[in-house]
Design a protein around this motif. Structure first.
Motif, PDB file in Angstrom:
ATOM      1  N   ASN A  36       0.796  -1.225   0.000  1.00 46.73           N
ATOM      2  CA  ASN A  36       0.000   0.000   0.000  1.00 46.73           C
ATOM      3  C   ASN A  36       0.831   1.280   0.000  1.00 46.73           C
ATOM      4  N   GLY A  37       2.155   1.130  -0.029  1.00 46.99           N
ATOM      5  CA  GLY A  37       3.003   2.320  -0.033  1.00 46.99           C
ATOM      6  C   GLY A  37       4.378   2.021   0.511  1.00 46.99           C
ATOM      7  N   THR A  38       5.254   3.012   0.394  1.00 41.77           N
ATOM      8  CA  THR A  38       6.640   2.861   0.825  1.00 41.77           C
ATOM      9  C   THR A  38       7.121   4.180   1.413  1.00 41.77           C
ATOM     10  N   TYR A 115      17.566  10.863  -4.772  1.00 36.25           N
ATOM     11  CA  TYR A 115      16.323  11.263  -4.117  1.00 36.25           C
ATOM     12  C   TYR A 115      16.240  12.768  -3.895  1.00 36.25           C
ATOM     13  N   GLY A 116      17.367  13.445  -3.986  1.00 36.88           N
ATOM     14  CA  GLY A 116      17.383  14.874  -3.677  1.00 36.88           C
ATOM     15  C   GLY A 116      17.258  15.119  -2.181  1.00 36.88           C
ATOM     16  N   ALA A 117      17.741  14.174  -1.381  1.00 32.45           N
ATOM     17  CA  ALA A 117      17.671  14.326   0.068  1.00 32.45           C
ATOM     18  C   ALA A 117      18.419  15.590   0.480  1.00 32.45           C
ATOM     19  N   ALA A 118      17.831  16.330   1.394  1.00 35.84           N
ATOM     20  CA  ALA A 118      18.415  17.605   1.797  1.00 35.84           C
ATOM     21  C   ALA A 118      18.865  17.624   3.243  1.00 35.84           C
ATOM     22  N   CYS A 119      18.159  16.888   4.092  1.00 38.87           N
ATOM     23  CA  CYS A 119      18.425  16.991   5.514  1.00 38.87           C
ATOM     24  C   CYS A 119      18.115  15.675   6.216  1.00 38.87           C
ATOM     25  N   THR A 120      18.460  15.635   7.500  1.00 40.13           N
ATOM     26  CA  THR A 120      18.062  14.515   8.347  1.00 40.13           C
ATOM     27  C   THR A 120      17.252  15.101   9.493  1.00 40.13           C
ATOM     28  N   ASP A 122      14.629  13.423   6.535  1.00 37.27           N
ATOM     29  CA  ASP A 122      13.952  13.792   5.287  1.00 37.27           C
ATOM     30  C   ASP A 122      13.118  12.585   4.885  1.00 37.27           C
ATOM     31  N   PHE A 123      11.810  12.782   4.743  1.00 33.05           N
ATOM     32  CA  PHE A 123      10.864  11.687   4.527  1.00 33.05           C
ATOM     33  C   PHE A 123      10.304  11.717   3.110  1.00 33.05           C
ATOM     34  N   PHE A 124      10.298  10.549   2.464  1.00 36.38           N
ATOM     35  CA  PHE A 124       9.754  10.378   1.114  1.00 36.38           C
ATOM     36  C   PHE A 124       8.693   9.297   1.180  1.00 36.38           C
ATOM     37  N   GLY A 125       7.427   9.682   1.070  1.00 33.58           N
ATOM     38  CA  GLY A 125       6.324   8.735   1.147  1.00 33.58           C
ATOM     39  C   GLY A 125       5.739   8.478  -0.231  1.00 33.58           C
ATOM     40  N   PHE A 126       5.767   7.217  -0.648  1.00 36.93           N
ATOM     41  CA  PHE A 126       5.304   6.822  -1.972  1.00 36.93           C
ATOM     42  C   PHE A 126       4.049   5.973  -1.874  1.00 36.93           C
ATOM     43  N   ASN A 127       3.232   6.008  -2.925  1.00 39.74           N
ATOM     44  CA  ASN A 127       2.053   5.149  -2.975  1.00 39.74           C
ATOM     45  C   ASN A 127       2.438   3.759  -3.499  1.00 39.74           C
ATOM     46  N   LEU A 132       5.637   9.580  -5.638  1.00 36.98           N
ATOM     47  CA  LEU A 132       5.765  10.382  -4.423  1.00 36.98           C
ATOM     48  C   LEU A 132       4.437  11.039  -4.056  1.00 36.98           C
ATOM     49  N   GLN A 133       4.076  10.914  -2.782  1.00 38.87           N
ATOM     50  CA  GLN A 133       2.845  11.509  -2.274  1.00 38.87           C
ATOM     51  C   GLN A 133       3.059  12.334  -1.013  1.00 38.87           C
ATOM     52  N   TYR A 134       4.213  12.171  -0.372  1.00 41.41           N
ATOM     53  CA  TYR A 134       4.473  12.928   0.847  1.00 41.41           C
ATOM     54  C   TYR A 134       5.949  13.276   0.954  1.00 41.41           C
ATOM     55  N   ARG A 135       6.236  14.552   1.166  1.00 40.13           N
ATOM     56  CA  ARG A 135       7.598  15.031   1.411  1.00 40.13           C
ATOM     57  C   ARG A 135       7.485  16.083   2.508  1.00 40.13           C
ATOM     58  N   GLY A 136       6.960  15.645   3.623  1.00 43.90           N
ATOM     59  CA  GLY A 136       6.745  16.557   4.730  1.00 43.90           C
ATOM     60  C   GLY A 136       7.470  16.116   5.976  1.00 43.90           C
TER      61      GLY A 136
END
Length: 184
Positions: A36-38, A115-120, A122-127, A132-136
């Motif tokens: 259901n997502g990653t 991934y373009g990670a910027a900080c720690t 940093d969250f990448f939520g995928f469906n 990508l569905q979440y980068r908050g």
């Protein structure tokens, strides 16, 4: 200095990877992806922003797995300049805290760059389709944990993604220490 990543680029495809885990196995995106997502999290051992929320990250990861969301954490920091983030120290932290997800080492930093990670953190939520569905952010925490009654933004967003395939339109970016990039 605190760094804030960009906002969510909806449906951006998750880059594939193969990285060694602290448990002695190698993992690719397909090994982590949930039905259901990653959730891919860039964290590290030394960052005060990560340490302030580590127990919440562990709790949310366990609960998201119950919703069919696969979870992994990646450390990409340069261990030469930040020895607390070495692979051996990653193993120690994962074992001591009982991480319920693979903790992966991106020594070359190519995955963090993809991934373009910027900080720690940093969250990448995928469906389920790995869009990508979440980068908050995790929640209202910063260098200190948020109040106990603070909304669980990452958790709630990923439950929504697991149920509907879409993340919330409104997202507050994460904030944390910059990725410790190797010298060019």
């Amino acid at each position: 200095m605190a760094v804030t990543p960009p906002v969510c680029d909806f449906d951006w495809p998750a880059p594939d990877f193969t990285l060694p885990g602290t448990d002695g196995r190698s993992y690719g995106l397909a090994d982590i992806a949930g039905k259901n997502g990653t959730l891919i999290m860039f964290i590290c051992n030394h960052c005060p922003y990560v340490l302030a929320v580590l127990e919440s990250i562990i709790r949310d990861a366990r609960e998201l797995q119950d919703h069919g969301v696969g979870v992994a954490a990646i450390c990409a920091n340069d261990a030469n300049t930040h020895p607390d983030d070495s692979f051996d120290n990653m193993k120690t932290l994962a074992e001591a805290r009982g991480f319920p997800f693979p903790y992966l080492h991106d020594e070359s930093q190519t995955v963090a760059q993809a991934y373009g990670a910027a900080c720690t953190p940093d969250f990448f939520g995928f469906n389920a389709d790995l869009g990508l569905q979440y980068r908050g952010r995790l929640d209202a925490s910063g260098r200190n944990p948020a109040p106990a009654d603070a909304p669980r933004e990452l958790y709630e967003a990923m439950v929504q993604v697991a149920q509907t395939g879409r993340g919330p339109a409104e997202q507050t970016p994460s904030m944390g220490c910059s990725i410790k990039w190797k010298a060019a």
